[in-house]
Design an enzyme around this catalytic site. Structure first.
Site, PDB file in Angstrom:
ATOM      1  CB  CYS A 222       8.319   0.548  -4.231  1.00 25.46           C
ATOM      2  SG  CYS A 222       8.997   0.365  -2.576  1.00 25.46           S
TER       3      CYS A 222
ATOM      4  CE1 TYR B 237       4.608   4.399  -1.277  1.00 27.96           C
ATOM      5  CE2 TYR B 237       6.426   2.969  -1.900  1.00 27.96           C
ATOM      6  CZ  TYR B 237       5.959   4.203  -1.486  1.00 27.96           C
ATOM      7  OH  TYR B 237       6.847   5.218  -1.275  1.00 27.96           O
TER       8      TYR B 237
ATOM      9  CB  ALA C  32      15.189  -1.348   7.249  1.00 31.16           C
TER      10      ALA C  32
ATOM     11  CD  GLN D 213      16.079  -9.358   4.306  1.00 31.45           C
ATOM     12  OE1 GLN D 213      16.671 -10.409   4.398  1.00 31.45           O
ATOM     13  NE2 GLN D 213      15.206  -8.948   5.228  1.00 31.45           N
TER      14      GLN D 213
HETATM   15  P1  NAD Z   1       5.865  10.260   5.395  1.00 34.20           P
HETATM   16  O1  NAD Z   1       4.823   9.219   5.574  1.00 34.20           O
HETATM   17  O2  NAD Z   1       6.681  10.651   6.580  1.00 34.20           O
HETATM   18  O3  NAD Z   1       5.233  11.580   4.764  1.00 34.20           O
HETATM   19  C1  NAD Z   1       4.106  11.562   3.956  1.00 34.20           C
HETATM   20  C2  NAD Z   1       3.158  12.590   4.517  1.00 34.20           C
HETATM   21  O4  NAD Z   1       1.990  12.624   3.684  1.00 34.20           O
HETATM   22  C3  NAD Z   1       2.669  12.257   5.940  1.00 34.20           C
HETATM   23  O5  NAD Z   1       3.004  13.289   6.831  1.00 34.20           O
HETATM   24  C4  NAD Z   1       1.176  12.108   5.793  1.00 34.20           C
HETATM   25  O6  NAD Z   1       0.435  12.597   6.889  1.00 34.20           O
HETATM   26  C5  NAD Z   1       0.904  12.920   4.537  1.00 34.20           C
HETATM   27  N1  NAD Z   1      -0.358  12.523   3.940  1.00 34.20           N
HETATM   28  C6  NAD Z   1      -0.761  11.255   3.645  1.00 34.20           C
HETATM   29  N2  NAD Z   1      -2.009  11.281   3.184  1.00 34.20           N
HETATM   30  C7  NAD Z   1      -2.399  12.581   3.193  1.00 34.20           C
HETATM   31  C8  NAD Z   1      -3.606  13.235   2.856  1.00 34.20           C
HETATM   32  N3  NAD Z   1      -4.663  12.545   2.401  1.00 34.20           N
HETATM   33  N4  NAD Z   1      -3.669  14.573   2.976  1.00 34.20           N
HETATM   34  C9  NAD Z   1      -2.601  15.281   3.452  1.00 34.20           C
HETATM   35  N5  NAD Z   1      -1.434  14.708   3.787  1.00 34.20           N
HETATM   36  C10 NAD Z   1      -1.347  13.379   3.665  1.00 34.20           C
HETATM   37  O7  NAD Z   1       6.801   9.735   4.203  1.00 34.20           O
HETATM   38  P2  NAD Z   1       8.229  10.264   3.721  1.00 34.20           P
HETATM   39  O8  NAD Z   1       9.215   9.223   4.081  1.00 34.20           O
HETATM   40  O9  NAD Z   1       8.447  11.658   4.138  1.00 34.20           O
HETATM   41  O10 NAD Z   1       8.026  10.194   2.155  1.00 34.20           O
HETATM   42  C11 NAD Z   1       7.664  11.337   1.383  1.00 34.20           C
HETATM   43  C12 NAD Z   1       7.390  10.891  -0.040  1.00 34.20           C
HETATM   44  O11 NAD Z   1       8.522  10.225  -0.589  1.00 34.20           O
HETATM   45  C13 NAD Z   1       6.221   9.913  -0.168  1.00 34.20           C
HETATM   46  O12 NAD Z   1       5.511  10.211  -1.342  1.00 34.20           O
HETATM   47  C14 NAD Z   1       6.898   8.586  -0.307  1.00 34.20           C
HETATM   48  O13 NAD Z   1       6.095   7.664  -1.008  1.00 34.20           O
HETATM   49  C15 NAD Z   1       8.145   8.957  -1.083  1.00 34.20           C
HETATM   50  N6  NAD Z   1       9.237   8.004  -0.851  1.00 34.20           N
HETATM   51  C16 NAD Z   1       9.847   7.957   0.362  1.00 34.20           C
HETATM   52  C17 NAD Z   1      10.870   7.056   0.572  1.00 34.20           C
HETATM   53  C18 NAD Z   1      11.564   6.981   1.889  1.00 34.20           C
HETATM   54  O14 NAD Z   1      12.482   6.154   2.026  1.00 34.20           O
HETATM   55  N7  NAD Z   1      11.221   7.772   2.893  1.00 34.20           N
HETATM   56  C19 NAD Z   1      11.272   6.180  -0.453  1.00 34.20           C
HETATM   57  C20 NAD Z   1      10.611   6.254  -1.681  1.00 34.20           C
HETATM   58  C21 NAD Z   1       9.610   7.187  -1.874  1.00 34.20           C
END
Ligand code: NAD
Length: 318
Positions: free
Chosen positions: A120, A149, A193, A216
């Protein structure tokens, strides 16, 4: 025994990563606002707490930690990130977590710090053509992400890089592209998605609704391949940022068709207005292959079959 900490260990990628690290023989401490939603954590120690609170970060990062994986972020799918309604929270919450992480990881002498950035961050102007999006790592600037984001992730990348440059913090930066698989959110607004489409197909009778015109394009990376990429980056000397994604690009309508085929259903696609993000996005894995010797192994269809079967089983439990 190597010691690792996983921030975001209750989330989708974090909970799988904890399992991987345990299988590789690590001692693991997980930290998150919540326990994993779908199965018990594999972590040796799991701290439920808020990483926006500096006192908590101070407590959970002790000395003698070999690897820290910072995956915690306020995040969700297009419905959460692109509606604009959650922008302030997304930026403020994640920035706070990253500010505390770099400071205390440096102070406690953590061996290596992994940060999960995102596709992103890539500029809107390179993702207007759904058939030819550009997402090479060096195309990030001049910056113009299409969401707050993405801007926060870009800020965080720069924060980790600055701590590396000025203080020698040993970092690894990955830009994940749409990671999917079992044990991720599939309903409730934070699903992305692949899970949303699998759910719609599984529940669909004769038609399903797709946000936007469905032309898209995106690519989707299966969770096991993502973890292989993370581990390859951690083992390498390359600090990144590097894409960890799939190059198997598909339009959202075609992807819905693939899932209907997996389900053995014939469903009419009804394209309706809704948040959809950039027109096209695909990973560019040339740098990953060159620097960390990694490329995904699983096809989109194989990975989606696994996700679909898992979602059908979840629906049956409700
Ligand atoms: P997710 O939302 O399942 O996991 C993120 C976790 O962070 C959640 O369990 C949430 O409770 C925890 N969290 C948020 N705020 C918090 C806080 N203040 N204190 C403690 N914990 C907190 O997301 P994911 O898909 O597992 O993604 C993990 C990482 O990878 C993220 O940083 C996300 O931005 C990045 N990312 C994911 C994708 C994807 O496709 N899944 C793509 C690009 C980047």
């Amino acid at each position: 025994m190597k010691k690792a900490i996983v921030f975001g260990a209750g989330g989708f990628i974090g909970s799988h990563l904890v399992r991987r690290l345990k299988a590789e023989g690590y001692w693991v401490r997980g930290v998150d606002l919540k326990q994993p939603a779908f199965s018990a954590t594999a972590a040796d120690e799991f701290v439920v707490g808020d990483l926006r609170d500096r006192a908590l970060v101070d407590k959970v990062i002790d000395r003698g930690i070999d690897e820290l994986y910072q995956l915690a972020a306020d995040m969700g799918g297009a419905g959460y990130l692109f509606s604009g309604d959650n922008d302030a929270a997304v930026m403020h919450n994640s920035a706070q977590i990253n500010l505390h992480t770099v400071e205390l990881a440096l102070e406690r002498g953590v061996g290596k710090v992994f940060f999960s950035s995102s596709a992103c961050i890539y500029p809107k102007y390179n993702q207007l053509n759904p058939d030819d999006p550009k997402c090479a790592e060096d195309s990030a600037y001049p910056a113009d992400p299409d969401s707050e984001y993405g801007w926060e992730k870009l800020f965080a990348e720069r924060l980790y890089l600055a701590f590396h440059k000025n203080h020698g913090l040993n970092i690894r930066l990955a830009r994940f592209h749409n990671v999917f698989g079992p044990e991720g959110p599939w309903q409730g607004g934070k699903e992305k998605a692949p899970a949303a489409l699998c759910r719609k197909v599984a529940e669909g009778k004769d038609q399903i609704e797709i946000w936007g015109d469905g032309l898209q394009t995106r690519s989707f990376l299966y969770i096991d391949d993502c973890l292989d990429g993370v581990r390859a980056l951690m083992h390498s000397t390359f600090i990144g940022p590097v894409n960890i994604g799939s190059e198997e690009m598909i339009s959202i309508n075609d992807y819905a068709g693939m899932i209907a085929d997996i389900a053995g259903k014939s469903l009419k696609i009804n394209n309706i207005p809704g948040p959809q993000g950039v027109r096209g996005r695909n990973s560019d894995n040339r740098l990953a292959l060159e620097k960390i010797g990694w490329n995904p192994k699983m096809t989109l269809r194989e990975g989606t079959e696994r996700l679909y079967n898992w979602i059908v089983a979840e629906i049956a439990k409700t």
